[in-house]
Design a protein around this motif. Structure first.
Motif, PDB file in Angstrom:
ATOM      1  N   ALA A  86      35.192  39.031  43.670  1.00 54.67           N
ATOM      2  CA  ALA A  86      34.939  40.196  42.806  1.00 54.67           C
ATOM      3  C   ALA A  86      33.715  40.954  43.300  1.00 54.67           C
ATOM      4  N   ASP A  87      32.704  40.212  43.770  1.00 57.87           N
ATOM      5  CA  ASP A  87      31.500  40.832  44.327  1.00 57.87           C
ATOM      6  C   ASP A  87      31.824  41.665  45.562  1.00 57.87           C
ATOM      7  N   LEU A  88      32.911  41.310  46.220  1.00 60.54           N
ATOM      8  CA  LEU A  88      33.331  42.058  47.407  1.00 60.54           C
ATOM      9  C   LEU A  88      34.310  43.170  47.039  1.00 60.54           C
ATOM     10  N   GLY A  89      34.365  43.482  45.752  1.00 60.29           N
ATOM     11  CA  GLY A  89      35.177  44.610  45.312  1.00 60.29           C
ATOM     12  C   GLY A  89      36.630  44.278  45.027  1.00 60.29           C
ATOM     13  N   GLN A  90      36.961  42.996  45.003  1.00 57.70           N
ATOM     14  CA  GLN A  90      38.349  42.608  44.765  1.00 57.70           C
ATOM     15  C   GLN A  90      38.620  42.418  43.269  1.00 57.70           C
ATOM     16  N   ARG A  91      39.825  42.788  42.855  1.00 58.41           N
ATOM     17  CA  ARG A  91      40.238  42.510  41.474  1.00 58.41           C
ATOM     18  C   ARG A  91      40.889  41.124  41.474  1.00 58.41           C
TER      19      ARG A  91
ATOM     20  N   ALA B 203      30.299  32.516  48.917  1.00 52.23           N
ATOM     21  CA  ALA B 203      30.352  33.913  49.376  1.00 52.23           C
ATOM     22  C   ALA B 203      30.935  33.972  50.783  1.00 52.23           C
ATOM     23  N   GLY B 204      30.561  32.997  51.619  1.00 50.05           N
ATOM     24  CA  GLY B 204      31.098  32.922  52.984  1.00 50.05           C
ATOM     25  C   GLY B 204      32.602  32.667  52.966  1.00 50.05           C
ATOM     26  N   LEU B 205      33.042  31.782  52.069  1.00 51.15           N
ATOM     27  CA  LEU B 205      34.480  31.496  51.958  1.00 51.15           C
ATOM     28  C   LEU B 205      35.235  32.762  51.567  1.00 51.15           C
ATOM     29  N   ALA B 206      34.654  33.518  50.630  1.00 52.78           N
ATOM     30  CA  ALA B 206      35.312  34.750  50.164  1.00 52.78           C
ATOM     31  C   ALA B 206      35.433  35.749  51.310  1.00 52.78           C
ATOM     32  N   ARG B 207      34.361  35.886  52.079  1.00 50.41           N
ATOM     33  CA  ARG B 207      34.402  36.831  53.209  1.00 50.41           C
ATOM     34  C   ARG B 207      35.469  36.415  54.222  1.00 50.41           C
ATOM     35  N   ARG B 208      35.527  35.119  54.497  1.00 53.32           N
ATOM     36  CA  ARG B 208      36.502  34.628  55.477  1.00 53.32           C
ATOM     37  C   ARG B 208      37.932  34.864  54.988  1.00 53.32           C
ATOM     38  N   LEU B 209      38.115  34.628  53.698  1.00 54.05           N
ATOM     39  CA  LEU B 209      39.445  34.824  53.113  1.00 54.05           C
ATOM     40  C   LEU B 209      39.883  36.279  53.217  1.00 54.05           C
ATOM     41  N   LEU B 210      38.927  37.173  52.977  1.00 57.12           N
ATOM     42  CA  LEU B 210      39.246  38.597  53.059  1.00 57.12           C
ATOM     43  C   LEU B 210      39.567  39.014  54.490  1.00 57.12           C
ATOM     44  N   GLY B 211      38.900  38.368  55.423  1.00 60.52           N
ATOM     45  CA  GLY B 211      39.115  38.694  56.834  1.00 60.52           C
ATOM     46  C   GLY B 211      40.423  38.133  57.365  1.00 60.52           C
ATOM     47  N   GLN B 212      41.000  37.197  56.602  1.00 62.83           N
ATOM     48  CA  GLN B 212      42.248  36.547  57.019  1.00 62.83           C
ATOM     49  C   GLN B 212      43.434  37.387  56.632  1.00 62.83           C
ATOM     50  N   GLU B 213      44.475  37.285  57.407  1.00 64.87           N
ATOM     51  CA  GLU B 213      45.725  37.906  57.004  1.00 64.87           C
ATOM     52  C   GLU B 213      46.299  37.118  55.840  1.00 64.87           C
ATOM     53  N   ALA B 214      46.996  37.817  54.949  1.00 67.98           N
ATOM     54  CA  ALA B 214      47.650  37.104  53.856  1.00 67.98           C
ATOM     55  C   ALA B 214      48.795  36.274  54.424  1.00 67.98           C
TER      56      ALA B 214
ATOM     57  N   THR C  99      38.482  23.373  40.337  1.00 70.02           N
ATOM     58  CA  THR C  99      38.238  24.409  39.329  1.00 70.02           C
ATOM     59  C   THR C  99      36.945  25.157  39.638  1.00 70.02           C
ATOM     60  N   ASN C 100      35.937  24.409  40.065  1.00 68.79           N
ATOM     61  CA  ASN C 100      34.684  25.074  40.449  1.00 68.79           C
ATOM     62  C   ASN C 100      34.889  26.028  41.609  1.00 68.79           C
ATOM     63  N   LEU C 101      35.720  25.613  42.573  1.00 63.20           N
ATOM     64  CA  LEU C 101      35.990  26.497  43.705  1.00 63.20           C
ATOM     65  C   LEU C 101      36.762  27.731  43.231  1.00 63.20           C
ATOM     66  N   ALA C 102      37.827  27.515  42.453  1.00 67.28           N
ATOM     67  CA  ALA C 102      38.660  28.647  42.026  1.00 67.28           C
ATOM     68  C   ALA C 102      37.814  29.691  41.282  1.00 67.28           C
ATOM     69  N   VAL C 103      37.008  29.236  40.340  1.00 71.14           N
ATOM     70  CA  VAL C 103      36.237  30.162  39.505  1.00 71.14           C
ATOM     71  C   VAL C 103      35.142  30.864  40.317  1.00 71.14           C
ATOM     72  N   ASN C 104      34.403  30.106  41.105  1.00 76.11           N
ATOM     73  CA  ASN C 104      33.282  30.720  41.837  1.00 76.11           C
ATOM     74  C   ASN C 104      33.758  31.570  43.015  1.00 76.11           C
ATOM     75  N   LEU C 105      34.871  31.158  43.626  1.00 75.69           N
ATOM     76  CA  LEU C 105      35.468  31.978  44.689  1.00 75.69           C
ATOM     77  C   LEU C 105      35.954  33.307  44.101  1.00 75.69           C
TER      78      LEU C 105
END
Ligand code: ATP
Ligand code: MG
Length: 290
Positions: free
Chosen positions: A50-55, A258-269, A39-45
């Motif tokens: 969101a900080d990276l402009g994602q909805r 923040a690093g996890l979020a960046r990596r996720l964005l850089g990944q293909e869905a 839950t901590n990961l889901a919420v903070n990720l």
């Protein structure tokens, strides 16, 4: 593999058609053992995305444990139950949360998909796909373990993030879960996050240990997304009901997320044939033989 009691037998993998319209990435955050930090990961990720402009929409898909709202210090006036049973529009059960994210609280109606009648299913099928236009990411905070309900969510989600800690029990339970995901043949990879690591090196060693076993016995590749350090900030934030990413964006766990979020964005869905929340609910319906 069949999930017992369902008509799901795995789907053929094919490339999506180009120009299929906007579709959110549906990510399930899960673990073998409970209490490892899902839950901590889901919420903070979600906040870091969101900080990276994602909805981002976080859905509390845990059986009755309303953790997401507690971590965010929200008491939801409405839940998905109101949408399914009280004819509320899905937009009314989308609750604004701190940091610019939105959440959907589960409520009783979301507890067990298997018990929804035909009319409720139709509502779910009509309502949830609207989220594709309202979000770039939908994060599902699932319960731990191998219950049927959790497996349905995992099989239907486009992408799955498995959380483990370096503790042997968490690793063993994490591996059991990944083994089941391997048999489902519903994903092309599993994303791995190591939480509560003493150091980057310990996290990497933990990931390597899992990768080694999985590489030997399973076909499903593990992709190590990164780690979150074991840090007193996390427990402090939980007590204060203010996510650590908001309480202190420069703390070590915040920078990791923040690093996890960046990596996720850089990944293909993920590459499931039906994209987005629309695909998620369509798969859920098939899994349950609706
Ligand atoms: N990186 C961390 N550093 C220190 N403590 C942590 C960390 N991550 C989680 N914790 C502690 O573990 C507790 C459980 O975390 P969390 O509720 O996110 O786990 P969970 O996997 O969602 O649990 P459940 O399976 O019950 O839903 C937190 O309240 C916090 O005290
Ligand atoms: Mg939880």
């Amino acid at each position: 593999m069949r999930i017992p009691g369902s008509s799901f037998t795995g789907e053929p993998r094919s490339r999506p058609l180009p120009g299929a319209g906007s579709a959110a990435r549906v990510l399930a955050v899960t673990s073998g053992k409970g209490g490892v930090g899902k839950t901590n990961l889901a919420v903070n990720l979600a906040l870091a995305l969101a900080d990276l402009g994602q909805r981002v929409i976080v859905v509390d898909a845990d059986l009755g444990l309303a953790n997401v709202e507690v971590l965010l210090g929200i008491s939801p006036p409405r839940t998905l139950y109101d949408c399914l049973y009280r004819d509320r529009d899905i937009r009314e059960v989308l609750l604004p949360a701190p940091g610019g994210i939105q959440i959907i609280a589960g409520g009783a109606g979301f507890l067990d998909m298997a018990f929804l009648d035909r009319e409720r299913w139709q509502k779910l099928l009509d309502a949830l796909p609207q989220l594709d236009n309202l979000a770039d990411f939908v994060l599902l905070d699932t319960g731990a373990g191998l219950s049927k309900n959790v497996l349905f969510f995992l099989a239907a989600a486009g992408e799955v993030v498995v959380v483990v800690t370096p503790e042997p029990t968490s690793l063993t339970d994490g591996y059991s879960l990944i083994k089941v995901l391997d048999r489902l043949q519903a994903h092309r990879e599993v994303l791995l996050v190591v939480n509560r690591a003493g150091s980057e090196r310990e996290a990497a060693a933990t990931a390597r240990r899992l990768e080694a076993v999985a590489g030997k016995f399973l076909r499903l590749p593990l992709t190590y997304l990164g780690y979150i350090p074991d840090d007193g900030e996390v427990a402090r934030a939980v007590k204060e009901q203010r996510p650590f990413y908001l309480a202190n964006p420069q703390s070590r766990p915040s920078r990791s997320v923040a690093g996890l979020a960046r990596r996720l964005l850089g990944q293909e869905a993920g590459d499931l044939p039906e994209k987005g929340v629309r695909g998620f609910v369509a798969r859920l319906a098939r899994l349950l033989g609706r």
